[in-house]
Structure formats: structure tokens, C-alpha cells
Scaffold this motif. Structure first.
Motif, PDB file in Angstrom:
ATOM      1  N   ILE A 109      38.462  35.387  33.145  1.00 50.94           N
ATOM      2  CA  ILE A 109      37.231  36.168  33.064  1.00 50.94           C
ATOM      3  C   ILE A 109      36.515  35.992  31.727  1.00 50.94           C
ATOM      4  O   ILE A 109      35.301  35.752  31.680  1.00 50.94           O
ATOM      5  CB  ILE A 109      37.523  37.660  33.317  1.00 50.94           C
ATOM      6  N   ALA A 110      37.244  36.118  30.632  1.00 52.91           N
ATOM      7  CA  ALA A 110      36.600  36.084  29.319  1.00 52.91           C
ATOM      8  C   ALA A 110      35.861  34.771  29.085  1.00 52.91           C
ATOM      9  O   ALA A 110      34.701  34.754  28.664  1.00 52.91           O
ATOM     10  CB  ALA A 110      37.639  36.311  28.223  1.00 52.91           C
ATOM     11  N   ALA A 111      36.528  33.659  29.380  1.00 50.43           N
ATOM     12  CA  ALA A 111      35.906  32.357  29.171  1.00 50.43           C
ATOM     13  C   ALA A 111      34.720  32.155  30.100  1.00 50.43           C
ATOM     14  O   ALA A 111      33.654  31.681  29.687  1.00 50.43           O
ATOM     15  CB  ALA A 111      36.931  31.245  29.369  1.00 50.43           C
TER      16      ALA A 111
ATOM     17  N   TRP B 171      43.150  37.703  46.253  1.00 49.16           N
ATOM     18  CA  TRP B 171      42.807  36.328  45.898  1.00 49.16           C
ATOM     19  C   TRP B 171      41.669  36.348  44.884  1.00 49.16           C
ATOM     20  O   TRP B 171      40.691  37.076  45.053  1.00 49.16           O
ATOM     21  CB  TRP B 171      42.367  35.539  47.128  1.00 49.16           C
ATOM     22  N   LYS B 172      41.786  35.520  43.829  1.00 54.68           N
ATOM     23  CA  LYS B 172      40.741  35.417  42.817  1.00 54.68           C
ATOM     24  C   LYS B 172      40.494  33.945  42.463  1.00 54.68           C
ATOM     25  O   LYS B 172      41.378  33.106  42.599  1.00 54.68           O
ATOM     26  CB  LYS B 172      41.129  36.187  41.545  1.00 54.68           C
ATOM     27  N   VAL B 173      39.293  33.662  42.002  1.00 59.19           N
ATOM     28  CA  VAL B 173      38.896  32.292  41.677  1.00 59.19           C
ATOM     29  C   VAL B 173      39.434  31.874  40.314  1.00 59.19           C
ATOM     30  O   VAL B 173      39.341  32.627  39.337  1.00 59.19           O
ATOM     31  CB  VAL B 173      37.354  32.165  41.675  1.00 59.19           C
ATOM     32  N   THR B 174      39.995  30.662  40.245  1.00 66.24           N
ATOM     33  CA  THR B 174      40.432  30.097  38.967  1.00 66.24           C
ATOM     34  C   THR B 174      39.679  28.819  38.622  1.00 66.24           C
ATOM     35  O   THR B 174      39.648  28.407  37.463  1.00 66.24           O
ATOM     36  CB  THR B 174      41.937  29.792  38.977  1.00 66.24           C
TER      37      THR B 174
ATOM     38  N   VAL C 144      31.328  38.650  38.002  1.00 66.73           N
ATOM     39  CA  VAL C 144      32.394  37.924  37.295  1.00 66.73           C
ATOM     40  C   VAL C 144      33.682  38.731  37.289  1.00 66.73           C
ATOM     41  O   VAL C 144      34.773  38.195  37.519  1.00 66.73           O
ATOM     42  CB  VAL C 144      31.952  37.587  35.858  1.00 66.73           C
ATOM     43  N   GLN C 145      33.587  40.026  37.025  1.00 60.47           N
ATOM     44  CA  GLN C 145      34.771  40.879  37.007  1.00 60.47           C
ATOM     45  C   GLN C 145      35.437  40.952  38.377  1.00 60.47           C
ATOM     46  O   GLN C 145      36.655  41.093  38.485  1.00 60.47           O
ATOM     47  CB  GLN C 145      34.401  42.292  36.544  1.00 60.47           C
ATOM     48  N   ALA C 146      34.644  40.847  39.438  1.00 61.54           N
ATOM     49  CA  ALA C 146      35.176  41.012  40.792  1.00 61.54           C
ATOM     50  C   ALA C 146      35.799  39.745  41.358  1.00 61.54           C
ATOM     51  O   ALA C 146      36.755  39.820  42.123  1.00 61.54           O
ATOM     52  CB  ALA C 146      34.065  41.485  41.724  1.00 61.54           C
ATOM     53  N   VAL C 147      35.274  38.569  41.006  1.00 67.14           N
ATOM     54  CA  VAL C 147      35.705  37.363  41.710  1.00 67.14           C
ATOM     55  C   VAL C 147      36.664  36.479  40.937  1.00 67.14           C
ATOM     56  O   VAL C 147      37.433  35.717  41.536  1.00 67.14           O
ATOM     57  CB  VAL C 147      34.491  36.517  42.154  1.00 67.14           C
ATOM     58  N   TYR C 148      36.666  36.542  39.605  1.00 65.62           N
ATOM     59  CA  TYR C 148      37.511  35.641  38.823  1.00 65.62           C
ATOM     60  C   TYR C 148      38.872  36.240  38.514  1.00 65.62           C
ATOM     61  O   TYR C 148      39.012  37.468  38.369  1.00 65.62           O
ATOM     62  CB  TYR C 148      36.818  35.263  37.516  1.00 65.62           C
TER      63      TYR C 148
END
Length: 279
Positions: free
Chosen positions: A147-149, A239-242, A138-142
Motif C-alpha cells: 500500500i505505502a509504495a 484476496w488483495k492485489v500485489t 488503494v487501501q481497499a484493493v492492495y
């Protein structure tokens, strides 16, 4: 988007209920014995897998370093709606990692595709079922703002005793003694749906393997096919996932092949490491 939206890749939850026609089969016996794996619709997969959370690396990440790119295929360009090569191209693969997950993708459409593909592999891995592995992924991709949610939603689902019981896992997310847990996403291709300087939408078509291999398994390893569209944001050099959405298929016609034995399937997951897909 709720946690339930993330379940489709492993169990078909929320699927279309599609059906496929296959030739008649003889007595099936053990699913790992001599017969083909029985056909399951999206509905029936629910009973096998339960509400498995997905997003959508694999159990062992191949460590891909730098070096000169092989067989340059020219500069990356926007490929809206068109097939894009999945072999190595002229853009140097990423060399950075966040834990076991490749990071530091190029700021172009090819970089967005590479990021989405690698993240799909990570989010569909068995590591998501353990606290340490899930936190790392989670820390790496979002994206930082999400992240928190997302962490809270995923923790709630992956620690649910009823859910873990339905997929045959113990309370800590591991397989019972004598069984091997398999959860892998195998990307087939990627497509840029839209691209701008700071955001992109990339669809990943993939097959997934999910289940418990071993003698006496009540949840044998099954295969399913999905397409997940990832919304990505550029920030802090990567790039990160939203967000994301997912749908069934395209699903190929299965060949008339003998299903492997429980031992063969269990051996395979230990002998064949998973891939990362940075290019």
C-alpha cells in the motif's frame, strides 16, 4: 513495475501500435455529431489521453448484498486456461464492503476472479483522480505490504498538473464547468492463469471508456480494449492485489454506428450507474 505501467487502460500508453482497417468514412464533423468515432491506434490515443494512470467501481457502485444464489451452477473449480461463467454461480456473492468496494471474497479460484474483476473496476474509475477516492481505493484493493509504495506512486501521477491538463481535468482531478468526466472499466470476462492456496493470477478482459463529455470537449469519450493480469495474494481473509501486467486487446471490429452527441454521452454517465461484479 513503475507508475507508467498503469496507464494503458485509458490511453494505450505502451501499447502495441496495432492498426485496424475500416471502411472509408465521409466528412466526420463533430465527433459527437452524426459520424462514427474516428479510428485511433494506440499511438494516437497517447495524444488524446496522455499518460493516464490505469489499472485498471465505476462512478457509482451498485450495492450488491447477500441472499440465496440464483441458479446455482455447481461448486467452483480451478479453470486454468478455460472460459469461466460470469453469471452468478453457486457460491454466495460477497456481502462485505470496504467503503464502496466489495470485499471478503471466497478462498478459491472463483473468489480470486471476483476480487480481480471488482478491483479492476475500482482502479479504472473516475474516483482515482480525486485524493479521497484514490486513498479509499488503494487501501481497499492492495495488499498491506504494497500500500505505502503504491499510494505514493499513484499520488505522484494523479496530482501531476501536466498530466491532468493533458486529459482536460482541473488540478483537483475534476472536470471543468459544463463538462462531464467519464472513466469506466467494463469487464467482459475473467480467466484464472494460475492458482495456489495463497496466491493467484487472474486475467481480466475489458473495455474502457475515458474522456470528457460536453459541448466543446477537446478530449471526447473514446473506447479501448485491454487485458490486465492481476497477481493476488490471500491474507487476512481476503484476496488483495500485489502486482499486475497489461496488454492491448483483444479488440473487436467496430460496428458502423453513429457516435452519440455530447449531451447524450453526458446524460448517460449520470443516468446509468456503474456495476460491481462480485459473484
Amino acid at each position: 513495475m513503475s507508475p507508467g505501467d498503469e496507464h494503458d487502460s485509458f490511453g494505450g500508453v505502451g501499447g502495441s501500435g496495432q492498426t485496424r482497417t475500416r471502411l472509408p468514412e465521409g466528412n466526420s464533423g463533430d465527433v459527437y455529431g452524426g459520424a462514427r468515432r474516428p479510428v485511433r491506434s494506440s499511438r494516437s490515443l497517447i495524444t488524446v489521453v496522455g499518460v493516464v494512470v490505469v489499472l485498471v467501481a465505476a462512478i457509482a457502485f451498485a450495492n450488491r448484498g447477500g441472499g440465496d444464489p440464483a441458479d446455482a451452477a455447481g461448486p467452483s473449480g480451478t479453470t486454468h486456461g478455460k472460459a469461466a461463467p460470469t453469471a452468478a454461480t453457486g457460491v454466495r456473492p460477497v456481502t462485505g464492503k470496504n467503503g464502496r468496494i466489495p470485499t471478503g471474497y471466497p478462498h478459491d479460484d472463483q473468489g480470486a476472479q471476483s476480487a480481480a474483476t471488482n478491483y479492476a473496476v475500482a482502479l479504472g474509475s473516475a474516483e482515482m483522480f480525486t485524493t479521497v477516492g484514490r486513498n479509499e481505493i488503494v487501501q481497499a484493493v492492495y495488499a498491506p505490504a504494497t500500500i505505502a509504495a503504491r499510494q505514493g506512486e499513484l499520488d505522484k501521477v494523479y496530482t501531476d498538473k501536466g498530466f491532468l491538463g493533458r486529459v482536460g481535468l482541473q488540478e483537483d482531478g475534476t472536470a471543468p464547468a459544463g463538462l462531464t468526466f467519464i472513466s469506466r472499466v467494463i469487464p467482459v470476462g475473467s480467466k484464472v492463469e494460475s492458482y495456489a492456496d495463497d496466491k493467484a493470477t487472474v486475467s481480466i478482459w475489458f473495455s474502457s471508456l475515458f474522456g470528457l463529455a460536453g459541448e466543446g470537449s477537446q478530449n471526447p469519450v473514446t473506447e479501448s480494449w485491454y487485458t490486465t493480469s492481476y497477481e493476488l495474494r490471500w491474507g487476512d481473509g481476503d484476496w488483495k492485489v500485489t502486482g499486475f501486467s497489461q496488454k492491448d486487446g483483444p479488440v473487436p471490429v467496430g460496428r458502423d454506428q453513429r457516435a452519440s452527441t455530447a449531451q447524450e454521452m453526458s446524460d448517460a454517465v449520470g443516468q446509468f450507474g456503474g456495476f460491481t461484479y462480485a459473484r
